[in-house]
Design a protein around this motif. Structure first.
Motif, PDB file in Angstrom:
ATOM      1  N   PHE A  79      -8.975  -7.605  -0.736  1.00  0.00           N
ATOM      2  CA  PHE A  79      -8.454  -7.205   0.574  1.00  0.00           C
ATOM      3  C   PHE A  79      -9.073  -5.871   0.957  1.00  0.00           C
ATOM      4  CE2 PHE A  79      -5.347  -5.539   3.585  1.00  0.00           C
ATOM      5  CZ  PHE A  79      -5.083  -6.659   4.358  1.00  0.00           C
ATOM      6  N   PRO A  80      -9.551  -5.721   2.214  1.00  0.00           N
ATOM      7  CA  PRO A  80     -10.194  -4.460   2.619  1.00  0.00           C
ATOM      8  C   PRO A  80      -9.299  -3.249   2.362  1.00  0.00           C
ATOM      9  CG  PRO A  80     -10.487  -6.137   4.297  1.00  0.00           C
ATOM     10  CD  PRO A  80      -9.533  -6.706   3.287  1.00  0.00           C
ATOM     11  N   GLY A  81      -9.818  -2.312   1.591  1.00  0.00           N
ATOM     12  CA  GLY A  81      -9.056  -1.098   1.301  1.00  0.00           C
ATOM     13  C   GLY A  81      -8.156  -1.212   0.101  1.00  0.00           C
ATOM     14  N   ALA A  83      -4.917  -2.771  -2.218  1.00  0.00           N
ATOM     15  CA  ALA A  83      -3.541  -3.226  -2.008  1.00  0.00           C
ATOM     16  C   ALA A  83      -2.747  -2.328  -1.063  1.00  0.00           C
ATOM     17  CB  ALA A  83      -2.828  -3.322  -3.349  1.00  0.00           C
ATOM     18  N   THR A  84      -3.129  -1.060  -0.959  1.00  0.00           N
ATOM     19  CA  THR A  84      -2.332  -0.109  -0.173  1.00  0.00           C
ATOM     20  C   THR A  84      -2.166  -0.523   1.287  1.00  0.00           C
ATOM     21  OG1 THR A  84      -2.971   1.697  -1.636  1.00  0.00           O
ATOM     22  CG2 THR A  84      -2.105   2.286   0.538  1.00  0.00           C
ATOM     23  N   PRO A  85      -3.236  -0.869   2.019  1.00  0.00           N
ATOM     24  CA  PRO A  85      -3.049  -1.285   3.421  1.00  0.00           C
ATOM     25  C   PRO A  85      -2.147  -2.510   3.562  1.00  0.00           C
ATOM     26  CG  PRO A  85      -5.358  -0.818   2.981  1.00  0.00           C
ATOM     27  CD  PRO A  85      -4.669  -0.833   1.656  1.00  0.00           C
ATOM     28  N   MET A  86      -2.227  -3.439   2.611  1.00  0.00           N
ATOM     29  CA  MET A  86      -1.383  -4.630   2.667  1.00  0.00           C
ATOM     30  C   MET A  86       0.092  -4.264   2.527  1.00  0.00           C
ATOM     31  SD  MET A  86      -1.461  -8.017   0.219  1.00  0.00           S
ATOM     32  CE  MET A  86      -3.195  -8.320   0.570  1.00  0.00           C
ATOM     33  N   VAL A  87       0.390  -3.374   1.582  1.00  0.00           N
ATOM     34  CA  VAL A  87       1.771  -2.946   1.372  1.00  0.00           C
ATOM     35  C   VAL A  87       2.291  -2.193   2.587  1.00  0.00           C
ATOM     36  CG1 VAL A  87       3.278  -1.493  -0.024  1.00  0.00           C
ATOM     37  CG2 VAL A  87       1.524  -2.895  -1.138  1.00  0.00           C
ATOM     38  N   VAL A  88       1.465  -1.313   3.148  1.00  0.00           N
ATOM     39  CA  VAL A  88       1.868  -0.545   4.330  1.00  0.00           C
ATOM     40  C   VAL A  88       2.117  -1.477   5.510  1.00  0.00           C
ATOM     41  CG1 VAL A  88       1.094   1.151   6.027  1.00  0.00           C
ATOM     42  CG2 VAL A  88       0.694   1.551   3.591  1.00  0.00           C
ATOM     43  N   LEU A  89       1.253  -2.462   5.714  1.00  0.00           N
ATOM     44  CA  LEU A  89       1.409  -3.417   6.808  1.00  0.00           C
ATOM     45  C   LEU A  89       2.695  -4.218   6.658  1.00  0.00           C
ATOM     46  CD1 LEU A  89       0.300  -4.836   9.316  1.00  0.00           C
ATOM     47  CD2 LEU A  89      -0.947  -6.395   7.786  1.00  0.00           C
ATOM     48  N   ALA A  90       2.963  -4.685   5.441  1.00  0.00           N
ATOM     49  CA  ALA A  90       4.189  -5.464   5.208  1.00  0.00           C
ATOM     50  C   ALA A  90       5.432  -4.606   5.441  1.00  0.00           C
ATOM     51  CB  ALA A  90       4.177  -6.027   3.789  1.00  0.00           C
TER      52      ALA A  90
END
Length: 266
Positions: A79-81, A83-90
């Motif tokens: 995932f681009p960037g 795991a952090t962007p995914m967690v922030v988005l969720a």
């Protein structure tokens, strides 16, 4: 095993969605003026959270299914960037959902807990104790007698600590183990606990309110359908909690007037 888990997760998700969509486990009939607003808010909450639940579980099943492919030729995708962007988005998505639902439901919540009772509401005093409810009505003088904790005596039926010998307003107070009310009449309850925390819950009214020892908790509602409905305590209040209940009887104004006369005579 990975693909089997993905299939089971998908089946559980679909079955859960069907159960809620068909209202298999749903509240009983609504008999309150405020009930339609509460039910509408409940439906919106279940719909919004249900959509997110289904999407999250199906994506999880997809990830599990694809993770079972362990061939050396398979390229690892990131995932681009990280795991952090995914967690922030969720987290942002869930936060926005909760904020929107809170703002939408604030009007319904305020109509129950912030709006004052109707000036013509029938005032009923409610006492909860281990393990019973008692309801007090003002007599013909329209005033409640004063309460004295030191005079409370369950053995003699003085559940509110009244002093009729010295307080004339207490002499015609009516105390009952049943909450009888007229249909389509605003009701105003003042609720207090004798010992520990209890709760007043009538599913058909869409109301659940805790009794807090040391406080007089106000609650108001209007019942729209005659009938007999169960009042239960939903706070674990001791060994007899399972058996702590009373009944709400909604009746016509004439029947209610006769009920008051019968109680006064008794």
């Amino acid at each position: 095993m990975g693909k089997l888990l993905a299939v089971l997760l998908t089946i559980i998700t679909v079955v859960s969605a069907v159960i809620f969509a068909q209202h298999i486990w749903w509240p009983p009939q609504d008999i309150s003026v405020l009930g339609s607003g509460i039910d509408h808010q409940l439906s919106e909450t279940m719909t919004a959270s249900g959509i997110l639940f289904i999407l999250a579980q199906l994506f999880l099943a997809l990830f599990i299914w694809r993770s079972t492919d362990r061939s050396p030729e398979r390229k690892v995708k990131r995932f681009p960037g990280g795991a952090t962007p995914m967690v922030v988005l969720a987290s942002a998505l869930v936060g926005v959902e909760i904020l929107v639902l809170s703002l939408v439901g604030s009007k319904v919540w305020a109509s129950i807990y912030l709006a004052p009772p109707d000036p013509g509401a029938l005032h009923i005093d409610v006492q909860a104790e281990q393990f019973a409810f008692y309801f007090r009505y003002a007599g013909p003088d329209g005033a409640f007698g004063g309460t004295h904790p030191d005079l409370i005596d369950d053995a003699n039926g003085n559940y509110f600590g009244l002093d009729p010998a010295n307080d004339t307003t207490a002499r015609d107070d009516i105390v009952s183990g049943t909450l009888a009310i007229p249909v389509n009449r605003p009701i105003y309850l003042t609720m207090h606990a004798k010992d520990v925390s209890h709760a007043f819950y009538v599913p058909e009214l869409r109301i659940q309110q805790d009794f807090v020892p040391g406080l007089d908790v106000p609650l108001h509602f209007t019942a729209t359908k005659p009938g007999k409905y169960e009042i239960v305590c939903t706070q674990l209040c001791g060994l007899g909690h399972y058996n702590m209940r009373a009944f709400l009887e909604v009746m016509s104004q004439d029947d209610f007037a006769q009920w008051l006369k019968d109680q006064a005579t008794f």
